[in-house]
Scaffold this motif. Structure first.
Motif, PDB file in Angstrom:
ATOM      1  N   LEU A  35      -8.540   6.422  -9.752  1.00 27.02           N
ATOM      2  CA  LEU A  35      -8.149   5.048  -9.442  1.00 27.02           C
ATOM      3  C   LEU A  35      -9.380   4.161  -9.467  1.00 27.02           C
ATOM      4  CD1 LEU A  35      -5.821   5.746  -6.364  1.00 27.02           C
ATOM      5  CD2 LEU A  35      -5.285   5.926  -8.810  1.00 27.02           C
TER       6      LEU A  35
ATOM      7  N   THR B 127       0.831  -1.207   0.000  1.00 26.60           N
ATOM      8  CA  THR B 127       0.000   0.000   0.000  1.00 26.60           C
ATOM      9  C   THR B 127       0.864   1.254   0.000  1.00 26.60           C
ATOM     10  OG1 THR B 127      -1.794  -1.151   1.159  1.00 26.60           O
ATOM     11  CG2 THR B 127      -1.793   1.256   1.250  1.00 26.60           C
TER      12      THR B 127
ATOM     13  N   PRO C 177     -10.902   0.566  -8.582  1.00 28.56           N
ATOM     14  CA  PRO C 177     -10.887  -0.784  -8.026  1.00 28.56           C
ATOM     15  C   PRO C 177     -11.702  -1.714  -8.930  1.00 28.56           C
ATOM     16  CG  PRO C 177     -12.355   0.632  -6.751  1.00 28.56           C
ATOM     17  CD  PRO C 177     -11.680   1.508  -7.759  1.00 28.56           C
TER      18      PRO C 177
ATOM     19  N   LEU D 285      -5.953  -3.391  -6.313  1.00 31.28           N
ATOM     20  CA  LEU D 285      -7.002  -2.437  -5.944  1.00 31.28           C
ATOM     21  C   LEU D 285      -8.364  -3.046  -6.227  1.00 31.28           C
ATOM     22  CD1 LEU D 285      -6.927   0.455  -4.794  1.00 31.28           C
ATOM     23  CD2 LEU D 285      -7.304   1.286  -7.125  1.00 31.28           C
TER      24      LEU D 285
ATOM     25  N   GLN E 132     -10.634   0.776   0.423  1.00 30.57           N
ATOM     26  CA  GLN E 132      -9.191   0.660   0.187  1.00 30.57           C
ATOM     27  C   GLN E 132      -8.707   1.797  -0.708  1.00 30.57           C
ATOM     28  OE1 GLN E 132      -8.271  -2.451  -2.517  1.00 30.57           O
ATOM     29  NE2 GLN E 132      -6.081  -2.552  -2.017  1.00 30.57           N
ATOM     30  N   THR E 133      -9.469   2.109  -1.752  1.00 32.58           N
ATOM     31  CA  THR E 133      -9.099   3.185  -2.669  1.00 32.58           C
ATOM     32  C   THR E 133      -9.195   4.537  -1.977  1.00 32.58           C
ATOM     33  OG1 THR E 133     -10.121   1.807  -4.380  1.00 32.58           O
ATOM     34  CG2 THR E 133      -9.439   4.014  -5.025  1.00 32.58           C
TER      35      THR E 133
ATOM     36  N   ILE F 108      -6.071   5.077   0.042  1.00 31.26           N
ATOM     37  CA  ILE F 108      -4.934   5.435  -0.799  1.00 31.26           C
ATOM     38  C   ILE F 108      -5.028   6.885  -1.258  1.00 31.26           C
ATOM     39  CG2 ILE F 108      -3.885   4.985  -3.054  1.00 31.26           C
ATOM     40  CD1 ILE F 108      -4.487   1.996  -2.540  1.00 31.26           C
TER      41      ILE F 108
END
Length: 304
Positions: free
Chosen positions: A183, A160, A185, A194, A199-200, A203
């Motif tokens: 981004l 990460t 996923p 991803l 999670q995205t 980031i």
């Protein structure tokens, strides 16, 4: 007769008879077009080839006539400069916006940013620099980035951190130009690093740049995590772009399990003014399938 040909012939006929000025002809052309949608849905090349033919520029004209205000084109960076310029002119002529295109070699199974390797970073940053020139040419703002696969020999948090550091470097390239890498996923394979919207979100917070945001593709997120509206709310302040497709099947709305009228209404009520990319196929072929596509979006867009 094709819809676009009918519009063109009507205008030419009126002009030849002295019944309309050029301005009036333009107004008449627009009056024959379908009304705009409440949200800004963006088709892609091939969605209307049976009505408009194989030429992408002709398809763009047809899309405008059907009420669409944007397009997206994942492969824009692989097109020639002359193709890019023709597409850009067609968009300007129709008052349409350019949606996302994919950063060439921005991240894939063979070029994973999670590995923390300089050669992978170099490939990614080269793609970002070239994307800036393409974005200027086609008047685009958003570019899709996928960080690639897991590097399973490294701890997850190290991966990460590697992704965040690489994306910071990409953001440095885009930010002076007001461009945004989004981004995405994905659900295509569990090997992809991803995969989830939270999670995205993490980031994007780590990169901390207006040039690094989320592309929320509801098709992929329905497969990976579900709970679409709640997860949109959780990650809202980092979402810059939306894509859709029903699940299962990745076709137009009303071919799967997602209540897109509710999703679109939610986006509208939150004040979303961005593009909703039609990142999916058609459930039926021919002109009938293309008309079914339009009517599916008309139904899903009928939330006011």
């Amino acid at each position: 007769m094709k819809r676009r040909s009918f519009v063109k012939n009507t205008v030419l006929g009126a002009s030849g008879l002295g019944m309309a000025s050029g301005l009036q002809a333009t107004t008449r052309n627009r009056s024959l077009a379908d009304k705009p949608f409440n949200l800004n849905y963006a088709p892609h090349q091939g969605m209307f080839k049976n009505h408009a033919g194989n030429d992408f520029v002709d398809q763009i004209h047809y899309m405008a006539d059907r009420g669409f205000k944007s397009i997206e084109d994942n492969g824009m960076m692989k097109r020639s400069v002359s193709e890019q310029e023709k597409i850009s002119k067609a968009l300007v002529d129709n008052g349409m916006d350019m949606g996302v295109f994919v950063v060439d070699k921005g991240g894939n199974g063979a070029n994973t940013l999670a590995a923390g390797k300089q050669e992978h970073l170099d490939i990614f940053l080269d793609g970002c620099r070239r994307a800036v020139e393409v974005a200027k040419r086609v008047n685009a703002k958003w570019m899709t980035v996928v960080p690639g696969n897991f590097e399973r020999r490294l701890p997850l948090d190290i991966q990460t951190a590697n992704v965040i550091e690489a994306l910071k470097r990409g953001a440095e390239i885009f930010e002076p130009h007001g461009l945004v890498m989004v981004l995405e996923p994905l659900s295509d394979t569990p090997d992809l690093f991803l995969r989830y919207s939270p999670q995205t979100y993490l980031i994007c917070k780590g990169v901390d740049s207006p040039s690094c945001k989320i592309l929320y593709d509801a098709y992929h997120m329905q497969k990976n995590e579900g709970n679409l509206i709640k997860n949109i709310d959780y990650t809202w302040d980092e979402i810059a772009y939306i894509q859709v497709g029903d699940n299962p099947g990745r076709k137009e709305p009303y071919t799967g399990e997602v209540n897109y009228q509710n999703v679109f209404k939610h986006l509208y009520e939150k004040g979303y003014k961005g593009i909703v990319g039609m990142e999916h196929g058609l459930s039926e072929g021919g002109k009938a399938g293309e008309e079914k596509l339009v009517q599916a979006y008309r139904k899903a867009d009928d939330f006011l």
